[in-house]
Design a protein around this motif. Structure first.
Motif, PDB file in Angstrom:
ATOM      1  N   ASN A 190       2.783  -1.660  -9.609  1.00 38.48           N
ATOM      2  CA  ASN A 190       2.616  -0.769 -10.758  1.00 38.48           C
ATOM      3  C   ASN A 190       3.405   0.530 -10.595  1.00 38.48           C
ATOM      4  O   ASN A 190       2.926   1.634 -10.872  1.00 38.48           O
ATOM      5  CB  ASN A 190       1.131  -0.452 -10.981  1.00 38.48           C
ATOM      6  N   VAL A 191       4.629   0.396 -10.121  1.00 38.63           N
ATOM      7  CA  VAL A 191       5.517   1.543  -9.933  1.00 38.63           C
ATOM      8  C   VAL A 191       5.981   2.063 -11.289  1.00 38.63           C
ATOM      9  O   VAL A 191       6.356   1.286 -12.164  1.00 38.63           O
ATOM     10  CB  VAL A 191       6.728   1.131  -9.062  1.00 38.63           C
ATOM     11  N   LYS A 192       5.968   3.376 -11.454  1.00 40.73           N
ATOM     12  CA  LYS A 192       6.346   3.946 -12.748  1.00 40.73           C
ATOM     13  C   LYS A 192       7.864   3.951 -12.968  1.00 40.73           C
ATOM     14  O   LYS A 192       8.344   3.733 -14.081  1.00 40.73           O
ATOM     15  CB  LYS A 192       5.798   5.380 -12.859  1.00 40.73           C
ATOM     16  N   ARG A 193       8.620   4.229 -11.897  1.00 39.85           N
ATOM     17  CA  ARG A 193      10.074   4.276 -12.027  1.00 39.85           C
ATOM     18  C   ARG A 193      10.695   3.799 -10.723  1.00 39.85           C
ATOM     19  O   ARG A 193      10.230   4.129  -9.636  1.00 39.85           O
ATOM     20  CB  ARG A 193      10.527   5.708 -12.353  1.00 39.85           C
ATOM     21  N   LEU A 194      11.777   3.019 -10.855  1.00 42.76           N
ATOM     22  CA  LEU A 194      12.443   2.421  -9.703  1.00 42.76           C
ATOM     23  C   LEU A 194      13.902   2.855  -9.670  1.00 42.76           C
ATOM     24  O   LEU A 194      14.589   2.865 -10.694  1.00 42.76           O
ATOM     25  CB  LEU A 194      12.367   0.895  -9.790  1.00 42.76           C
ATOM     26  N   VAL A 195      14.360   3.234  -8.482  1.00 46.21           N
ATOM     27  CA  VAL A 195      15.783   3.490  -8.257  1.00 46.21           C
ATOM     28  C   VAL A 195      16.259   2.541  -7.165  1.00 46.21           C
ATOM     29  O   VAL A 195      15.678   2.490  -6.075  1.00 46.21           O
ATOM     30  CB  VAL A 195      16.041   4.949  -7.825  1.00 46.21           C
ATOM     31  N   ILE A 196      17.310   1.784  -7.458  1.00 45.65           N
ATOM     32  CA  ILE A 196      17.892   0.856  -6.485  1.00 45.65           C
ATOM     33  C   ILE A 196      19.110   1.515  -5.868  1.00 45.65           C
ATOM     34  O   ILE A 196      20.036   1.938  -6.567  1.00 45.65           O
ATOM     35  CB  ILE A 196      18.260  -0.481  -7.141  1.00 45.65           C
ATOM     36  N   PRO A 220       0.813  -1.225   0.000  1.00 41.48           N
ATOM     37  CA  PRO A 220       0.000   0.000   0.000  1.00 41.48           C
ATOM     38  C   PRO A 220       0.847   1.276   0.000  1.00 41.48           C
ATOM     39  O   PRO A 220       0.402   2.306  -0.521  1.00 41.48           O
ATOM     40  CB  PRO A 220      -0.812  -0.117   1.307  1.00 41.48           C
ATOM     41  N   LEU A 221       2.043   1.190   0.561  1.00 39.40           N
ATOM     42  CA  LEU A 221       2.905   2.369   0.631  1.00 39.40           C
ATOM     43  C   LEU A 221       3.465   2.748  -0.732  1.00 39.40           C
ATOM     44  O   LEU A 221       3.749   3.916  -0.997  1.00 39.40           O
ATOM     45  CB  LEU A 221       4.057   2.101   1.609  1.00 39.40           C
ATOM     46  N   ILE A 222       3.635   1.766  -1.612  1.00 38.39           N
ATOM     47  CA  ILE A 222       4.313   2.017  -2.889  1.00 38.39           C
ATOM     48  C   ILE A 222       3.379   1.910  -4.092  1.00 38.39           C
ATOM     49  O   ILE A 222       3.818   2.128  -5.223  1.00 38.39           O
ATOM     50  CB  ILE A 222       5.501   1.058  -3.070  1.00 38.39           C
ATOM     51  N   GLN A 223       2.110   1.594  -3.871  1.00 38.77           N
ATOM     52  CA  GLN A 223       1.188   1.356  -4.974  1.00 38.77           C
ATOM     53  C   GLN A 223       1.103   2.569  -5.901  1.00 38.77           C
ATOM     54  O   GLN A 223       0.806   3.687  -5.475  1.00 38.77           O
ATOM     55  CB  GLN A 223      -0.203   1.027  -4.434  1.00 38.77           C
ATOM     56  N   ASP A 224       1.402   2.367  -7.182  1.00 39.27           N
ATOM     57  CA  ASP A 224       1.244   3.367  -8.246  1.00 39.27           C
ATOM     58  C   ASP A 224       2.109   4.615  -8.063  1.00 39.27           C
ATOM     59  O   ASP A 224       1.801   5.668  -8.646  1.00 39.27           O
ATOM     60  CB  ASP A 224      -0.220   3.798  -8.368  1.00 39.27           C
ATOM     61  N   VAL A 225       3.190   4.545  -7.291  1.00 42.19           N
ATOM     62  CA  VAL A 225       4.009   5.742  -7.096  1.00 42.19           C
ATOM     63  C   VAL A 225       4.757   6.100  -8.383  1.00 42.19           C
ATOM     64  O   VAL A 225       5.063   5.241  -9.213  1.00 42.19           O
ATOM     65  CB  VAL A 225       5.022   5.583  -5.938  1.00 42.19           C
ATOM     66  N   ASP A 226       5.050   7.379  -8.534  1.00 38.90           N
ATOM     67  CA  ASP A 226       5.847   7.832  -9.674  1.00 38.90           C
ATOM     68  C   ASP A 226       7.296   7.383  -9.556  1.00 38.90           C
ATOM     69  O   ASP A 226       7.952   7.110 -10.565  1.00 38.90           O
ATOM     70  CB  ASP A 226       5.791   9.364  -9.765  1.00 38.90           C
ATOM     71  N   LEU A 227       7.790   7.327  -8.316  1.00 42.05           N
ATOM     72  CA  LEU A 227       9.178   6.916  -8.089  1.00 42.05           C
ATOM     73  C   LEU A 227       9.257   6.097  -6.810  1.00 42.05           C
ATOM     74  O   LEU A 227       8.765   6.519  -5.763  1.00 42.05           O
ATOM     75  CB  LEU A 227      10.087   8.145  -7.969  1.00 42.05           C
ATOM     76  N   LEU A 228       9.887   4.935  -6.906  1.00 41.72           N
ATOM     77  CA  LEU A 228      10.181   4.102  -5.741  1.00 41.72           C
ATOM     78  C   LEU A 228      11.696   4.050  -5.560  1.00 41.72           C
ATOM     79  O   LEU A 228      12.430   3.665  -6.475  1.00 41.72           O
ATOM     80  CB  LEU A 228       9.642   2.682  -5.936  1.00 41.72           C
ATOM     81  N   ILE A 229      12.161   4.452  -4.388  1.00 44.47           N
ATOM     82  CA  ILE A 229      13.566   4.330  -4.020  1.00 44.47           C
ATOM     83  C   ILE A 229      13.660   3.167  -3.039  1.00 44.47           C
ATOM     84  O   ILE A 229      13.061   3.211  -1.955  1.00 44.47           O
ATOM     85  CB  ILE A 229      14.091   5.618  -3.368  1.00 44.47           C
ATOM     86  N   ALA A 230      14.375   2.116  -3.415  1.00 38.41           N
ATOM     87  CA  ALA A 230      14.448   0.911  -2.599  1.00 38.41           C
ATOM     88  C   ALA A 230      15.887   0.420  -2.547  1.00 38.41           C
ATOM     89  O   ALA A 230      16.720   0.775  -3.382  1.00 38.41           O
ATOM     90  CB  ALA A 230      13.530  -0.170  -3.148  1.00 38.41           C
ATOM     91  N   ASN A 231      16.161  -0.420  -1.561  1.00 34.87           N
ATOM     92  CA  ASN A 231      17.530  -0.884  -1.368  1.00 34.87           C
ATOM     93  C   ASN A 231      17.831  -2.143  -2.168  1.00 34.87           C
ATOM     94  O   ASN A 231      16.954  -2.975  -2.438  1.00 34.87           O
ATOM     95  CB  ASN A 231      17.784  -1.183   0.117  1.00 34.87           C
ATOM     96  N   ALA A 232      19.096  -2.265  -2.534  1.00 36.50           N
ATOM     97  CA  ALA A 232      19.606  -3.560  -2.950  1.00 36.50           C
ATOM     98  C   ALA A 232      19.627  -4.450  -1.717  1.00 36.50           C
ATOM     99  O   ALA A 232      19.771  -3.974  -0.591  1.00 36.50           O
ATOM    100  CB  ALA A 232      21.023  -3.403  -3.517  1.00 36.50           C
TER     101      ALA A 232
END
Length: 302
Positions: A255-261, A215-227
């Motif tokens: 359904n995240v639009k963009r992901l940064v690891i 629920p925290l990341i659903q449909d976000v424009d940008l997700l910043i997550a860890n390796a």
């Protein structure tokens, strides 16, 4: 109010918090100042992606936000010193481990009288508040000067995971990401745009974990997550897929639009991260491996 004066400048944040910032519409951007996990890694093999520990700056609705205070916070602070006007900003910590707070004693703007910083965090595994954790690392023999030498106004807020707060036009939602480390994640929403910052993912997530995170990341424009890796030893590049499999799987489900690891292991040199970038794109095309100095504009295709 000077921090030479002992005060009860803590509050428990369960309800919306208003901000005195003047709102400036139009800009929503994210800048990476520290992208390492565990410990800084300054050497010739990490110069392209960077060697500082976690720190991300977000500017939105005319307000400044910082997520985590690793050694990248020191570099960010040096750039803010060039500003002539007083600074007010909001600093959010995911947990109280050393790689998330070790830059705070070197954050130069916190030593300037006219500045004001709102500091947010949840209780550590030993029950210490974010204020206690920051104070403790600045006590002898760990550090020569106590937190009270910081002349800016420091306002500490204890977060309860699962609640939402509002700062001006920006809504920030929290959730537990890693119950063992007592780490929380954040979702920042402004109008139709949103960014999620979750940087303590396990290599494998059970259904309870997913129910907290999705629920925290659903449909976000940008997700910043860890390796993800097994710190601090036992790392083997033969199993590189483990680094990106969890964040990519979550990004696809939500359904995240963009992901940064981000949160790269200290052993991950520039060439290895180049290979990871190429490998992960075949599974999730709109992904980037975080590097220091990278700026992303929310709402713009890049």
């Amino acid at each position: 109010m000077s921090n030479f004066e002992r005060s009860d400048s803590q509050s428990y944040v369960n309800n919306p918090l208003n901000s005195s910032f003047h709102h400036l519409r139009g800009d929503f951007w994210v800048k990476f100042w520290g992208v390492r996990g565990l410990t800084p890694t300054p050497n010739s093999h990490t110069c392209r992606y960077g060697s500082n520990t976690a720190c991300v700056e977000i500017y939105v609705a005319g307000q400044r936000f910082i997520f985590d205070g690793g050694t990248g916070l020191r570099v960010l602070g040096k750039t803010w010193q060039e500003q002539e006007k007083p600074i007010e900003a909001h600093l959010f910590f995911t947990n109280s481990q050393s790689n998330r707070i070790q830059g705070f004693p070197f954050f130069a703007p916190a030593f300037v009288t006219d500045n004001c910083f709102h500091v947010y965090g949840t209780a550590a595994s030993n029950g210490a508040s974010i204020k206690q954790s920051l104070c403790n690392q600045m006590l002898q023999p760990h550090f020569p000067y106590p937190l009270q030498v910081m002349q800016s106004e420091l306002l500490f807020h204890n977060l309860t995971p699962g609640n939402t707060l509002e700062i001006g036009e920006v809504k920030i939602t929290t959730a537990v990401i890693n119950k063992n480390q007592r780490s929380i994640g954040y979702r920042m929403t402004w109008g139709d745009y949103s960014v999620a910052y979750i940087t303590d993912l396990h290599k494998s997530l059970d259904m309870q974990d997913q129910n907290q995170i999705l629920p925290l990341i659903q449909d976000v424009d940008l997700l910043i997550a860890n390796a993800t890796y097994t710190p601090p030893t036992g790392k083997n590049h033969e199993y590189a897929e483990l680094l990106w499999k969890t964040p990519v799987s979550l990004a696809q489900m939500a359904n995240v639009k963009r992901l940064v690891i981000s949160q790269h292991h200290p052993d991950d040199d520039d060439d290895f991260l180049d290979n990871i970038q190429n490998e992960v794109k075949s599974n999730f095309p709109n992904v980037l491996i975080a590097c220091e100095g990278m700026v992303l504009h929310i709402g713009n295709e890049e």
